[in-house]
Scaffold this motif. Sequence first.
Motif, PDB file in Angstrom:
ATOM      1  N   GLY B 724     -34.988  -8.125  35.628  1.00 39.08           N
ATOM      2  CA  GLY B 724     -35.400  -6.764  35.335  1.00 39.08           C
ATOM      3  C   GLY B 724     -35.146  -6.402  33.895  1.00 39.08           C
ATOM      4  N   GLY B 725     -35.418  -5.175  33.596  1.00 36.56           N
ATOM      5  CA  GLY B 725     -35.257  -4.726  32.229  1.00 36.56           C
ATOM      6  C   GLY B 725     -36.586  -4.481  31.559  1.00 36.56           C
ATOM      7  N   GLY B 726     -37.604  -5.204  31.968  1.00 36.84           N
ATOM      8  CA  GLY B 726     -38.930  -4.901  31.467  1.00 36.84           C
ATOM      9  C   GLY B 726     -39.136  -5.285  30.022  1.00 36.84           C
ATOM     10  N   PHE B 727     -40.146  -4.691  29.438  1.00 36.22           N
ATOM     11  CA  PHE B 727     -40.592  -5.068  28.108  1.00 36.22           C
ATOM     12  C   PHE B 727     -40.718  -3.843  27.230  1.00 36.22           C
ATOM     13  CE2 PHE B 727     -41.465  -9.184  29.748  1.00 36.22           C
ATOM     14  CZ  PHE B 727     -41.858  -8.962  31.051  1.00 36.22           C
ATOM     15  N   ASN B 728     -40.234  -3.984  26.020  1.00 38.26           N
ATOM     16  CA  ASN B 728     -40.267  -2.873  25.079  1.00 38.26           C
ATOM     17  C   ASN B 728     -41.673  -2.760  24.488  1.00 38.26           C
ATOM     18  OD1 ASN B 728     -39.767  -0.946  23.201  1.00 38.26           O
ATOM     19  ND2 ASN B 728     -38.262  -2.124  22.029  1.00 38.26           N
ATOM     20  N   VAL B 729     -42.314  -1.637  24.694  1.00 41.31           N
ATOM     21  CA  VAL B 729     -43.668  -1.479  24.167  1.00 41.31           C
ATOM     22  C   VAL B 729     -43.700  -0.596  22.938  1.00 41.31           C
ATOM     23  CG1 VAL B 729     -44.601  -1.814  26.473  1.00 41.31           C
ATOM     24  CG2 VAL B 729     -44.272   0.491  25.604  1.00 41.31           C
ATOM     25  N   TYR B 730     -42.560  -0.056  22.547  1.00 37.60           N
ATOM     26  CA  TYR B 730     -42.549   0.811  21.370  1.00 37.60           C
ATOM     27  C   TYR B 730     -42.955   0.102  20.084  1.00 37.60           C
ATOM     28  CZ  TYR B 730     -40.513   4.848  23.729  1.00 37.60           C
ATOM     29  OH  TYR B 730     -40.301   5.926  24.546  1.00 37.60           O
ATOM     30  N   PRO B 731     -42.740  -1.214  19.936  1.00 32.84           N
ATOM     31  CA  PRO B 731     -43.193  -1.853  18.685  1.00 32.84           C
ATOM     32  C   PRO B 731     -44.689  -1.713  18.423  1.00 32.84           C
ATOM     33  CG  PRO B 731     -41.675  -3.296  19.811  1.00 32.84           C
ATOM     34  CD  PRO B 731     -41.923  -2.147  20.723  1.00 32.84           C
ATOM     35  N   LEU B 732     -45.419  -1.377  19.464  1.00 32.48           N
ATOM     36  CA  LEU B 732     -46.856  -1.263  19.276  1.00 32.48           C
ATOM     37  C   LEU B 732     -47.295   0.178  19.050  1.00 32.48           C
ATOM     38  CD1 LEU B 732     -48.939  -3.487  19.320  1.00 32.48           C
ATOM     39  CD2 LEU B 732     -49.384  -3.000  21.707  1.00 32.48           C
ATOM     40  N   ARG B 733     -46.356   1.082  19.151  1.00 28.89           N
ATOM     41  CA  ARG B 733     -46.711   2.499  19.148  1.00 28.89           C
ATOM     42  C   ARG B 733     -46.490   3.061  17.755  1.00 28.89           C
ATOM     43  NH1 ARG B 733     -43.981   7.516  21.984  1.00 28.89           N
ATOM     44  NH2 ARG B 733     -45.763   8.502  22.989  1.00 28.89           N
ATOM     45  N   THR B 734     -47.561   3.491  17.118  1.00 28.46           N
ATOM     46  CA  THR B 734     -47.454   3.965  15.743  1.00 28.46           C
ATOM     47  C   THR B 734     -47.735   5.456  15.684  1.00 28.46           C
ATOM     48  OG1 THR B 734     -49.777   3.457  15.402  1.00 28.46           O
ATOM     49  CG2 THR B 734     -48.180   1.760  14.798  1.00 28.46           C
ATOM     50  N   SER B 735     -47.488   6.036  14.531  1.00 30.86           N
ATOM     51  CA  SER B 735     -47.649   7.484  14.372  1.00 30.86           C
ATOM     52  C   SER B 735     -49.065   7.932  14.695  1.00 30.86           C
ATOM     53  CB  SER B 735     -47.314   7.917  12.948  1.00 30.86           C
ATOM     54  OG  SER B 735     -46.053   7.472  12.596  1.00 30.86           O
ATOM     55  N   ASN B 736     -50.037   7.098  14.340  1.00 32.29           N
ATOM     56  CA  ASN B 736     -51.412   7.483  14.632  1.00 32.29           C
ATOM     57  C   ASN B 736     -51.862   7.015  15.995  1.00 32.29           C
ATOM     58  OD1 ASN B 736     -51.686   8.650  12.163  1.00 32.29           O
ATOM     59  ND2 ASN B 736     -52.322   6.736  11.191  1.00 32.29           N
ATOM     60  N   GLY B 737     -51.034   6.292  16.634  1.00 32.83           N
ATOM     61  CA  GLY B 737     -51.431   5.746  17.940  1.00 32.83           C
ATOM     62  C   GLY B 737     -50.319   5.956  18.946  1.00 32.83           C
ATOM     63  N   MET B 738     -49.949   7.215  19.149  1.00 32.05           N
ATOM     64  CA  MET B 738     -48.867   7.494  20.087  1.00 32.05           C
ATOM     65  C   MET B 738     -49.376   7.479  21.518  1.00 32.05           C
ATOM     66  SD  MET B 738     -45.988   8.138  18.419  1.00 32.05           S
ATOM     67  CE  MET B 738     -44.928   9.473  18.947  1.00 32.05           C
ATOM     68  N   GLY B 739     -50.657   7.686  21.690  1.00 31.25           N
ATOM     69  CA  GLY B 739     -51.202   7.736  23.040  1.00 31.25           C
ATOM     70  C   GLY B 739     -52.150   6.592  23.331  1.00 31.25           C
ATOM     71  N   ILE B 740     -53.101   6.411  22.429  1.00 32.10           N
ATOM     72  CA  ILE B 740     -54.142   5.402  22.641  1.00 32.10           C
ATOM     73  C   ILE B 740     -54.311   4.586  21.370  1.00 32.10           C
ATOM     74  CG2 ILE B 740     -56.541   5.019  23.316  1.00 32.10           C
ATOM     75  CD1 ILE B 740     -56.571   7.910  24.321  1.00 32.10           C
ATOM     76  N   ARG B 741     -54.416   3.310  21.518  1.00 29.56           N
ATOM     77  CA  ARG B 741     -54.784   2.469  20.377  1.00 29.56           C
ATOM     78  C   ARG B 741     -55.884   1.532  20.832  1.00 29.56           C
ATOM     79  NH1 ARG B 741     -50.175  -0.072  16.856  1.00 29.56           N
ATOM     80  NH2 ARG B 741     -51.849   0.050  15.323  1.00 29.56           N
ATOM     81  N   THR B 742     -56.731   1.190  19.911  1.00 31.14           N
ATOM     82  CA  THR B 742     -57.841   0.307  20.273  1.00 31.14           C
ATOM     83  C   THR B 742     -57.753  -0.978  19.464  1.00 31.14           C
ATOM     84  OG1 THR B 742     -59.188   1.476  18.653  1.00 31.14           O
ATOM     85  CG2 THR B 742     -59.411   2.152  20.940  1.00 31.14           C
ATOM     86  N   GLU B 743     -58.728  -1.826  19.721  1.00 33.75           N
ATOM     87  CA  GLU B 743     -58.831  -3.106  19.017  1.00 33.75           C
ATOM     88  C   GLU B 743     -57.609  -3.979  19.256  1.00 33.75           C
ATOM     89  OE1 GLU B 743     -61.569  -3.781  17.306  1.00 33.75           O
ATOM     90  OE2 GLU B 743     -62.438  -1.782  17.449  1.00 33.75           O
ATOM     91  N   ALA B 744     -57.106  -3.938  20.454  1.00 26.62           N
ATOM     92  CA  ALA B 744     -55.961  -4.815  20.758  1.00 26.62           C
ATOM     93  C   ALA B 744     -56.493  -6.182  21.155  1.00 26.62           C
ATOM     94  CB  ALA B 744     -55.156  -4.225  21.898  1.00 26.62           C
ATOM     95  N   SER B 745     -55.754  -7.207  20.749  1.00 26.19           N
ATOM     96  CA  SER B 745     -56.098  -8.533  21.244  1.00 26.19           C
ATOM     97  C   SER B 745     -54.976  -9.038  22.124  1.00 26.19           C
ATOM     98  CB  SER B 745     -56.336  -9.486  20.071  1.00 26.19           C
ATOM     99  OG  SER B 745     -55.170  -9.588  19.299  1.00 26.19           O
ATOM    100  N   LEU B 746     -55.370  -9.605  23.234  1.00 27.38           N
ATOM    101  CA  LEU B 746     -54.410 -10.065  24.223  1.00 27.38           C
ATOM    102  C   LEU B 746     -54.444 -11.591  24.249  1.00 27.38           C
ATOM    103  CD1 LEU B 746     -54.893  -7.097  25.038  1.00 27.38           C
ATOM    104  CD2 LEU B 746     -54.984  -7.825  27.388  1.00 27.38           C
ATOM    105  N   THR B 747     -53.279 -12.177  24.159  1.00 17.05           N
ATOM    106  CA  THR B 747     -53.212 -13.635  24.172  1.00 17.05           C
ATOM    107  C   THR B 747     -52.357 -14.088  25.338  1.00 17.05           C
ATOM    108  OG1 THR B 747     -53.069 -13.418  21.781  1.00 17.05           O
ATOM    109  CG2 THR B 747     -52.799 -15.635  22.705  1.00 17.05           C
TER     110      THR B 747
END
Lengths: 227, 1154
Positions: B724-747
């Motif tokens: 448990g403990g999960g995954f920190n997603v804050y590294p992806l969250r920026t001032s202009n993208g606090m809610g939605i961000r686009t153009e993500a690539s998933l590997t």
Amino acid sequence: MALIFTPRTDLLARQVTLGVVLGVHLFAVAWYYYALPSYTRVGYMPEQPVPFSHALHIGQLGMHCQYCHTHVAESPHSNVPTSETCMNCHNKQAVTGKIWAGIKPDSPYLSQVQESYARGNPVPWKRIHKVPDYVYFNHAVHVNRGVSCVSCHGQINEMPVVWHAKELSMGWCLNCHRAPSENLRPPSEVYNMTWVPPAGESPRKIGESVKDRLQINPPQTCQGCHR
Amino acid sequence: MNQPIQQPAPNRQWTSLEELANTPEFQAIVTKEFPGYANIFEGSGEAEGEGFDRRRFMQLMGASMALAGIAGTGCQRPDLQILAYSRGTHDQVPGLPTYYATTYPRPNGGSHPVVVESNDGRPTKIEGNPEHPASRGNRAVYAHGGTDVFTQASVLDLYHPDRSRRYFRNGVEIERQIFDDFLAENSNAILANGGQGLAFLAEDFASPSLQRVREHIQASYPQARWYVYEPVNRDTIHEGTRIAFGRPLQPTYRYDRADFVVSLDADFLCSTNETMLLDARRFNEKRSVLQQADRNVATNATTMNRLYVAESMVTVTGMNADHRLRLPATLVGTLAVALARELGVSVPGEAPAAPQGVGVNGEIWSAFIAAIKADLGAASARGKSIVLAGRNQPAWVHALCFAINAALGNLGQTVELREPPAGPPTGSIAQLRAALSQNQVNTLVILGGNPVYNAPADLNFGQALDTLRANPQKRIIHLGMHYNETAEKATWHVPMTHYLEQWGDTETAEGIYCAVQPLIAPLYAGSLSPLELVARIVRFRQTSAYDILRDTFMQRAQNTPGCADQANAEGFRRFLHRGFLGAADGSTGLRPTVNNATVNQNAVRDAVPSRLPSVGNGYEVTFHPHPSLYDGRYFGNGWLQELPEPATKLVWDNAAIISPATARELSLTTNDLISIEIQGQRIERIAVFVLPGHADKSVTLHLGHGQPMAFGRGQLAGQLQNGGGGFNVYPLRTSNGMGIRTEASLTKLPGTYRLVSTQDYSALLRRPDRQLGLIGVGPTEASREAEREAQVRELIQIGTLADYRAGRIDHSHDHDHGHGQDHGHDHGHGHGGQQRRGLIPLHIEGDLSRPPAPNDQPTRAVGIDSSPLHQWGMVIDLNSCIACSACMVACQSENNVPIVGKDEVRRNREMHWIRVDRYFIGSVEDPRFASQPLACVHCERAPCETVCPVNAAVHSPEGLNLQVYNRCVGTRYCSNNCPFKVRRFNWFDYNQRPLDQLRLGPLTEKGSPETLKMQRNPDVTIRMRGVMEKCTYCVQRIERGKAGVKIAASRRANRDNSNLFDQDIRVPDGTITPACAQACPTQAITFGNLLDRDAKVYKLTHDPKHTKRNYTQLDELNIKPRTSYMVRLTNPNETLKAVEDRVYGGGHHGGGNH
């Protein structure tokens, strides 16, 4: 060919069987005498840090149970008194600052109580009556409905040091719950340690009338005491 | 899991993709109650890479047995002590709890009025405040305040064993005196030059007392700065109002006046909505069919509101929707534009076409918009609708929604606007960051929160703090409840008090002034509240929070219309007693609304981008506060970690949630690992969860997990070693993208991660091969399928309002479907009139419905078989239940239910006595949803009672199915027999052994942390290993209620020597409320005495106006449960329903389901 079972074996077998049977019976007798609450608890009389005598205070002086056990009629738990309660009478001017000095203020037996009042640490009374953690007994329901202190705690008014007078086992509780009339008395007499039924009246009849009047139907189901 | 999935039949209820594919894992769950039991050592020690096999076990056991023989014997019972107070407390009765009103101060308008139960001076249970205008129920009998999930769990935060207890300087524990000395010595330097260089970074404390201190700062130290940062906030909403109205305003929604609600990605029914209590209760007033039946509204005149939801993630609100459109959050704006055009708002450009390539059916899109237009645009709906957007949506979407509301006449009716409370200006964390880079800050005081962990990633806030601290002339003071990442970077760490230890105040979203009063002195000496610390630093004239509060109250009372006469000592006492200022019905004390606000149409139109945003080539990523952890502040709270997330039912972890179509596209399946990258920021590693009903091309990331320090040490760290403990997603969250961000690539990454979800654990209820010969014996495959469906349909019944109004939903004449065993007993009793299906006929002497006539014999108890006084029953109204899971936490809090850790939950061993089952209905891509809270239903013919070899499962004369813990030997036959699988077994001593070392049993350290012991409810036994437990209908509350009534009646009777009758010792309705019923924000659970004709629960089970919807489950088993349910009704738009039925398959809304 050598015999596997010699004639001696017969005797051995009989002796062993007898031994086992006697052993089991002995164990059962020992268990039902020594291991049940009627032996392990009844008579338990630990030494208390302060030699408070119910015989003196209740028996001789006639104090009311609820003077100290203040919440017994409203709470499941019958509280032991605070040191402040003791100091109502046994205050020492130097400690409480009261203008009058109380009863036996310099007695060494009371020093622990006075210190407790002054400093705030509790007096480490030894607990005598305790049912297991999974049993939830409610004092208030009992004392308000005709069960006297005496029924479960014995003649407290004659105890210089309190001892465990009744076994308080589940079977013992159920005996009363199945036949409450045996142990009920008029609610006004609950705190009267020396009550006896008026001459000519049967205690059971009195109990019956209390049971009828107050609609007493003690739980005999697990829900009543176990949660 | 890549097996092909067959589209399920339209009415089929299913819980997971694994079920549809009938994977071996799913089969294991269905055939065994506790999968993985075969090898009890399986999974232990895997994290460390060491095995724990039988040989090792034998070695350890051998050693410990040898030791046991050496131990001395002593048969003497140890002496116990009984300790009284030395001086009594005047309002505490030992053995009985005391209740105090306080408020849980939360950000973003979420302050929550509560009443806290205190046992022996320790707060143990939190309830809503039924008298507070924000939580009053409307049903006169049960005015419980409800609570949400976070409030119920907050009591555990107080007692968290890893809470910060000491002061720290540069990571070294110090005495408090050293900090005091430091403040004394440096106060002048800190406050010099008008406070130049002094900066505060605070959470959003809506505290008028703190405002007063801030005004003092503004006046005395005008160069000092105050910044506010909340990772989850309402910035977009305020920006939206600024665009629409020219200034930021705070909207609240009157769902109780709205017939139609259109939610654009707004999850207002989830606890993450700070005003959820108010919103859910109001929503329920228009949703509840039960309340209307109470008011004798005719069945055919019953109305319900209608909820439209457009969202990317499957949220609580979406699961309650009548119509749900799933689409990427980026495209919600497009939908908003389309709706605006249809509803009379002028927007630039053409009508947007249906989005392509994101799984949105063009027909559905058009029909959805048309239906909303027809419903909201109708003249009769004027001023009776709400259109709102969620916080992830950009400000222009919010502005557009306000414009739509204005066009529909909703402003001032269903949309209330209020000016935010006036106060000194605050800055944002971006501004603080700028100030830090320009070396303008000498002293930074961080009040609560964890900005190093959750600040926008582009700010590199941790680095800024490092730089600041490196300078010996400068300092960072962190005030916090845990020694977290931010505390690590601070010069000074000061332990913070919990709200249950604080004096203070706060305001609700509508401006009601609420008291925060402590229930216990701070557990750790020297811990301070934010108010106290700030007051000390800025030399406010009072440093005692109590004094500050008192002054604020006096001022506030003077300035609140209608309350001026309370600005005195007596008024203050009343304020503390009730918990708030103002009238209980809300007629005084609210902040006034802004009337006649008009929308600046031009500004709104200008704000709409000329090119509406599209998902583009990559994927969109949305950030959601986690329904159990919020922004991560509850990460250490074990109850919340183990509370399943409403849609995925994940525990102890978060995941990257994607739709089945997206999963196919990327060849991903649940438990795979991926990394996500956007413009150089990345999440290195996160597990995938495939969720039917999620939008395509979209990834939902829940905030709050993966906190590196796991709060430092101690118990939680141990629990997390168990997984448990999960995954920190804050590294992806920026001032202009606090809610939605686009153009993500998933590997995709190699390897898997074991996510644990409880979604399938109700599958046992619906075993297709269930016995009794009812299922699967028909002559044709179709009829066999129909029988299976019939059995599946039993659990959750859903109908449409139209069917209900037409009288097609009618369970009043159901009789039990039992075949066999019961000849002659119930046949013929089930039709109309007295005998309600499901209840054994009771023999009662005398009539409880009228007071005794003079010649009456007292009604007499007839022995132990069944009590003539009380027969307890419960009704759960699925129409009102929103599946928020507050009941789960409330039950855990009240009944000392332990948490078990992720590994044990994986084996289906979670201990929740009540759970909320979530079902998908119909198609895989676009399912409907249904949820059902399920606890022990206290069957009258309980299958568990007959099989217990030691009679630990017994039936009480009052109808309760009892579990006697001290008798139980742990056979587990009872849970084997339970068709609902609501019996929970203590496989290990979860209460006293560390959760990561359970299998070492007696070799581990025994004992619960001292502070956790304080939270336990003393009225409920704590269960040990080897004992079965389950819902008891809160028997401790029942017994306390009965005892209380008997005591009161006996005292009356003793005074005047009168007689008592059964009526006198029967508990009046509403006295006893189980924890789940009390916590429910929509009062969906009703509990009471089925023998009491006046009781609510009697009416719901006997009164024809209610029994139409009342049904019990699994009738074919003849178990006669005491808990029954009310049919859930949906209110679809007929036109849209027809389109959906055609596109998704029929029966999409229920109907035909009775």
